[in-house]
Design a protein around this motif. Structure first.
Motif, PDB file in Angstrom:
ATOM      1  N   LEU A  70       0.867  -1.189   0.000  1.00 42.49           N
ATOM      2  CA  LEU A  70       0.000   0.000   0.000  1.00 42.49           C
ATOM      3  C   LEU A  70       0.898   1.232   0.000  1.00 42.49           C
ATOM      4  CD1 LEU A  70      -2.624  -1.206   2.632  1.00 42.49           C
ATOM      5  CD2 LEU A  70      -2.820  -1.278   0.140  1.00 42.49           C
ATOM      6  N   ARG A  71       1.823   1.247  -0.889  1.00 44.58           N
ATOM      7  CA  ARG A  71       2.857   2.273  -0.970  1.00 44.58           C
ATOM      8  C   ARG A  71       2.291   3.563  -1.553  1.00 44.58           C
ATOM      9  NH1 ARG A  71       6.141   3.285  -5.358  1.00 44.58           N
ATOM     10  NH2 ARG A  71       8.264   4.015  -4.966  1.00 44.58           N
ATOM     11  N   ASN A  72       2.618   4.697  -0.913  1.00 46.32           N
ATOM     12  CA  ASN A  72       2.247   6.012  -1.435  1.00 46.32           C
ATOM     13  C   ASN A  72       0.734   6.134  -1.639  1.00 46.32           C
ATOM     14  OD1 ASN A  72       2.955   8.596  -2.274  1.00 46.32           O
ATOM     15  ND2 ASN A  72       3.186   8.004  -4.416  1.00 46.32           N
ATOM     16  N   TYR A  80       5.572 -10.266   2.312  1.00 46.20           N
ATOM     17  CA  TYR A  80       6.022  -8.979   1.785  1.00 46.20           C
ATOM     18  C   TYR A  80       5.052  -7.901   2.233  1.00 46.20           C
ATOM     19  CZ  TYR A  80       7.559  -5.495  -1.664  1.00 46.20           C
ATOM     20  OH  TYR A  80       8.030  -4.358  -2.282  1.00 46.20           O
ATOM     21  N   LEU A  81       5.553  -6.913   2.974  1.00 45.52           N
ATOM     22  CA  LEU A  81       4.707  -5.823   3.473  1.00 45.52           C
ATOM     23  C   LEU A  81       5.391  -4.495   3.162  1.00 45.52           C
ATOM     24  CD1 LEU A  81       2.313  -4.679   5.057  1.00 45.52           C
ATOM     25  CD2 LEU A  81       3.620  -5.046   7.166  1.00 45.52           C
ATOM     26  N   ASP A  82       4.709  -3.653   2.376  1.00 43.60           N
ATOM     27  CA  ASP A  82       5.242  -2.343   2.016  1.00 43.60           C
ATOM     28  C   ASP A  82       4.197  -1.284   2.321  1.00 43.60           C
ATOM     29  OD1 ASP A  82       6.389  -0.094   0.945  1.00 43.60           O
ATOM     30  OD2 ASP A  82       6.875  -0.987  -1.001  1.00 43.60           O
ATOM     31  N   SER A  84       7.399 -14.454  11.971  1.00 44.34           N
ATOM     32  CA  SER A  84       8.263 -15.450  11.340  1.00 44.34           C
ATOM     33  C   SER A  84       8.032 -15.619   9.847  1.00 44.34           C
ATOM     34  CB  SER A  84       8.096 -16.804  12.042  1.00 44.34           C
ATOM     35  OG  SER A  84       6.746 -17.244  11.955  1.00 44.34           O
ATOM     36  N   SER A  85       6.839 -15.266   9.358  1.00 46.75           N
ATOM     37  CA  SER A  85       6.595 -15.451   7.919  1.00 46.75           C
ATOM     38  C   SER A  85       7.174 -14.307   7.094  1.00 46.75           C
ATOM     39  CB  SER A  85       5.091 -15.546   7.644  1.00 46.75           C
ATOM     40  OG  SER A  85       4.441 -14.316   7.957  1.00 46.75           O
ATOM     41  N   LEU A  86       7.393 -13.149   7.715  1.00 55.31           N
ATOM     42  CA  LEU A  86       7.745 -11.933   6.987  1.00 55.31           C
ATOM     43  C   LEU A  86       9.189 -11.981   6.491  1.00 55.31           C
ATOM     44  CD1 LEU A  86       6.115  -9.426   6.282  1.00 55.31           C
ATOM     45  CD2 LEU A  86       7.166  -8.270   8.229  1.00 55.31           C
ATOM     46  N   GLN A  87       9.368 -11.672   5.194  1.00 52.21           N
ATOM     47  CA  GLN A  87      10.698 -11.644   4.589  1.00 52.21           C
ATOM     48  C   GLN A  87      11.128 -10.234   4.194  1.00 52.21           C
ATOM     49  OE1 GLN A  87      10.683 -14.402   1.301  1.00 52.21           O
ATOM     50  NE2 GLN A  87      10.162 -16.156   2.589  1.00 52.21           N
ATOM     51  N   PHE A  88      10.162  -9.376   3.833  1.00 51.99           N
ATOM     52  CA  PHE A  88      10.471  -8.012   3.418  1.00 51.99           C
ATOM     53  C   PHE A  88       9.506  -7.063   4.123  1.00 51.99           C
ATOM     54  CE2 PHE A  88      11.690 -10.831  -0.016  1.00 51.99           C
ATOM     55  CZ  PHE A  88      12.974 -10.400  -0.337  1.00 51.99           C
ATOM     56  N   LEU A  89      10.062  -6.065   4.828  1.00 49.39           N
ATOM     57  CA  LEU A  89       9.243  -5.113   5.565  1.00 49.39           C
ATOM     58  C   LEU A  89       9.718  -3.698   5.239  1.00 49.39           C
ATOM     59  CD1 LEU A  89       7.121  -4.324   7.649  1.00 49.39           C
ATOM     60  CD2 LEU A  89       8.802  -4.765   9.456  1.00 49.39           C
ATOM     61  N   TYR A  90       8.832  -2.917   4.597  1.00 50.78           N
ATOM     62  CA  TYR A  90       9.153  -1.554   4.189  1.00 50.78           C
ATOM     63  C   TYR A  90       8.193  -0.575   4.867  1.00 50.78           C
ATOM     64  CZ  TYR A  90      11.942  -3.862   0.631  1.00 50.78           C
ATOM     65  OH  TYR A  90      12.873  -4.645  -0.012  1.00 50.78           O
ATOM     66  N   LEU A  91       8.742   0.216   5.790  1.00 52.60           N
ATOM     67  CA  LEU A  91       7.962   1.205   6.532  1.00 52.60           C
ATOM     68  C   LEU A  91       8.561   2.595   6.390  1.00 52.60           C
ATOM     69  CD1 LEU A  91       7.403  -0.845   9.828  1.00 52.60           C
ATOM     70  CD2 LEU A  91       5.844  -0.641   7.889  1.00 52.60           C
ATOM     71  N   GLY A  92       9.466   2.792   5.461  1.00 51.94           N
ATOM     72  CA  GLY A  92      10.175   4.056   5.324  1.00 51.94           C
ATOM     73  C   GLY A  92       9.289   5.213   4.917  1.00 51.94           C
ATOM     74  N   ASP A  93       9.768   6.440   5.223  1.00 49.21           N
ATOM     75  CA  ASP A  93       9.085   7.676   4.849  1.00 49.21           C
ATOM     76  C   ASP A  93       7.672   7.749   5.408  1.00 49.21           C
ATOM     77  OD1 ASP A  93      10.686   9.444   2.652  1.00 49.21           O
ATOM     78  OD2 ASP A  93      11.293   7.346   2.602  1.00 49.21           O
TER      79      ASP A  93
END
Length: 663
Positions: free
Chosen positions: A287-289, A308-310, A328-337
């Motif tokens: 749900l980016r931007n 994958y969570l963004d 434990s399932s999460l491989q990519f976590l993007y919370l920036g900005d």
């Protein structure tokens, strides 16, 4: 002797009878052999001739002959038939990725029994004839990745037995026809990068059976439809890079079968994450931007299939949920900005986590001790304490930029030059471009050996069959330049790529950005139909929007330079390359999209009047970034920019450049 003659006579009669029965059987078999409807044979011959496929489908035998080389399921081209009655009828036609040219011939629509038509990945041009509506038995129709133009024909609404429809990656114009709402059996709809525009028709509310919708990179407008929440069979929805407006409807909470949800680049009202309730089948959530505000709900940590969570480039506040501990399932976590605060939860860095990006958030505290298990960590633009780092250069760089020690180049440099994605080079004009060949991960930063610049990359190419790679290269000669080698490698990013000039003297600068499209070709093949679009910001100001290197340069593998002027007032320059969800995703292969840059050169053209390095209004750096690979700290640096307003307070000025209003 008479007895012998009698026996011989009997055997002869029996042999003759057997031979006669055999001949009769063969004649009966031949007479029972079914043949293709002659009108369909004539139409198919015409199609083969028009598309120059005679070497691949040689109709010296009946098209529906089951022993024909084009009859097997994996044949390409393929012709398959229904022979339950006489004559046989052609029901399947596949001409896939064979670079057939020309328009869609009207003879095709004489194959009225067609159920499956695949013309994807060719270079067909012109409009789709209205006669396509005559193929009323069609169940699977693929016209994706071609050069088709004109309006999407409303007659597609007559194909009410359709289960799958694709016309993605074309050059259509105008709105989606409301008649597509008649396709109540439709399960899959691929219209991404098709060129359609305008609001999504209300009639689409009838598509209750829809499981997959790809509609990114279109000029779709209006509100994100509330009725999408009634599509309870949804498994995969992608709506990035459109002009749709939020908020994300609360009705989306009913979409409990979702496995892949990607919404991005929404305009208008703020959205929240309240609709995320029972979507526990989600594996990918981006749900980016999206103008998300509010807090991240604790229940999100209970989505046990999420990999994958963004949620980057939003306005989320509050703390990172404690439920993310041991996720434990999460491989990519993007919370920036975002505007997340507090400390990182303990145990957020699980052995399964490949990348963590929390950059540009007012986070504090310590980096969890498990950081050695995560391959890429980006905490640039935070106040997170990383005293445990074993990298002496990282600590020294931190002290330097915070003003705790004297930097050899702080506020003394007047230029920097970077060979993006490649080794050091000297141009024909004598400019020395620094090496930028360091391998970056999914959330990384690298600082140059001379401490004069840094590069930060975040994002993951989710579907790349070649694995994640953040550089591109070619052996081909680059035209339009004396420096071909300068353009043979590039940095690429699936999301956000930032370069920083460090320790610069304040003043006015000229910024040269060098580009050459070396991943997408411009051949006459379907492989030449890709479009790369991205935005560029210099010092937070958008200088390029929907930038298409190939279009601006006049083709692929052609050098292009764009020059801009900007001011440095705090010893740092930021150049930000940002993907806003636009452009094709999958030409010539999956995950070919996002920013690409070949080289950067910035140099001072005039000094700032009345500004000294001791002025109290000089920007201050107070953050840190850590890049970790296989448990080894590679590099760390600092780039958290604040403007010193008075001795008691600070006001951050480097913030969220992609969220500036579009021009």
């Amino acid at each position: 002797m008479p007895q012998f003659i009698h026996v011989l006579y009997c055997y002869s009669v029996m042999g003759f009878l057997s031979f006669t029965l055999l001949i009769l059987g063969l004649l009966q078999l031949v007479s029972a052999q079914q043949t293709t409807d002659p009108n369909e044979v004539a139409a198919l011959r015409s199609i083969i001739s028009y598309w120059n496929l005679g070497s691949k489908i040689n109709l010296t035998m009946d098209p529906c002959n089951q022993t024909a080389p084009w009859a097997t399921e994996d044949s390409n081209p393929r012709v398959a038939c229904d022979c339950t009655s006489n004559p046989c009828h052609i029901t399947h036609l596949k001409i896939y990725a064979l670079d057939i040219k020309g328009e869609i011939p009207k003879k095709l629509f004489e194959l009225k029994e067609l159920m499956d038509l695949n013309l994807g990945q060719n270079v067909l041009k012109g409009s789709v004839p209205a006669e396509i509506g005559q193929l009323s038995k069609m169940q699977y129709l693929s016209l994706g990745i071609n050069n088709l133009t004109g309006a999407v024909p409303s007659e597609l609404g007559n194909l009410t037995q359709l289960l799958s429809l694709s016309f993605s990656s074309n050059n259509f114009i105008g709105p989606l026809p409301k008649e597509l709402g008649n396709l109540t059996s439709l399960q899959q709809l691929y219209i991404d990068s098709s060129g359609v525009s305008g609001p999504i028709p209300e009639e689409f509310a009838n598509l209750k059976a829809l499981q997959i919708l790809w509609a990114s990179d279109n000029l779709l407008t209006g509100k994100l439809p509330e009725y999408f929440g009634t599509f309870t069979e949804f498994r995969d929805m992608r709506l990035q890079g459109t002009s749709l407006e939020g908020p994300i409807p609360s009705s989306f909470s009913a979409l409990t079968k979702l496995e892949d949800l990607r919404i991005g680049d929404l305009r208008g009202e703020d959205s929240s994450l309240d609709f995320l309730d029972n979507q526990t089948s989600l594996s990918t959530l981006s749900l980016r931007n999206c103008h998300l505000s509010g807090q991240i709900p604790e229940r999100l940590g209970k989505f046990t299939k999420l990999k994958y969570l963004d949620l980057s480039f939003n306005e989320l506040t509050g703390r990172i949920p404690t439920s993310f501990r041991g996720f434990s399932s999460l491989q990519f976590l993007y919370l920036g900005d975002n505007n997340l605060s507090g400390e990182l939860p303990e145990d957020i860095l699980t052995p399964e986590l490949i990348a963590l990006d929390v950059s540009f958030n007012p986070l504090s505290g310590n980096l969890p001790p498990q950081s050695s298990t995560t391959k890429s960590i980006n905490v640039i633009g935070t106040s997170i304490n990383t005293n445990g780092l074993q990298d002496n250069k990282a600590s020294g760089m931190l002290d330097c930029l915070q003003g705790q020690t004297k930097c050899k180049n702080k506020g003394s440099s007047t230029s920097f030059s970077i060979k993006s994605g490649g080794t050091a080079q000297t141009s024909a004009s004598g400019i020395k471009f620094d090496d930028d060949s360091e391998t970056l991960g999914s959330a990384s930063l690298y600082t140059s050996t001379n401490d004069r610049w840094a590069v930060s990359s975040t994002g993951n190419f989710i579907s790349n069959p070649n694995g994640n790679r953040y550089t591109a290269m070619t052996d081909s000669q680059i035209t339009g330049t004396l420096d071909s080698e300068l353009y043979k490698t590039s940095r690429v990013s699936p999301s956000s790529l930032r370069y920083y000039g460090l320790g610069l003297k304040n003043g006015k600068y000229s910024v040269e950005l060098h580009f050459a499209e070396i991943e997408m070709d411009d051949s006459l093949s379907w492989r030449g139909l890709g479009r790369r679009l991205f935005d560029v910001y210099v010092q937070g100001v958008k200088v390029l929007e929907d930038f298409n290197i190939q279009k601006e340069a006049g083709g692929s593998e052609k050098a292009l330079v764009r020059t801009f002027e900007t001011n440095v007032t705090n010893t740092i320059m930021e150049i930000h390359f940002f993907w806003a969800g636009k452009g094709t995703c999958c030409i010539p292969y999956q995950s070919t999209y996002g920013p690409l840059v070949s080289a950067i050169h910035a140099s001072q053209v005039s000094e700032a009047a009345g500004v000294s390095s001791n002025n109290k209004h000089v920007g201050r750096i107070v953050g840190i970034i850590v890049g970790v690979t296989a448990g080894v700290v590679i590099l760390s640096s600092v780039l958290y920019l604040w403007w010193k307003k008075d001795p008691q307070g600070h006001m951050r000025v480097l913030r969220d450049s992609p969220k500036k209003p579009l021009k």
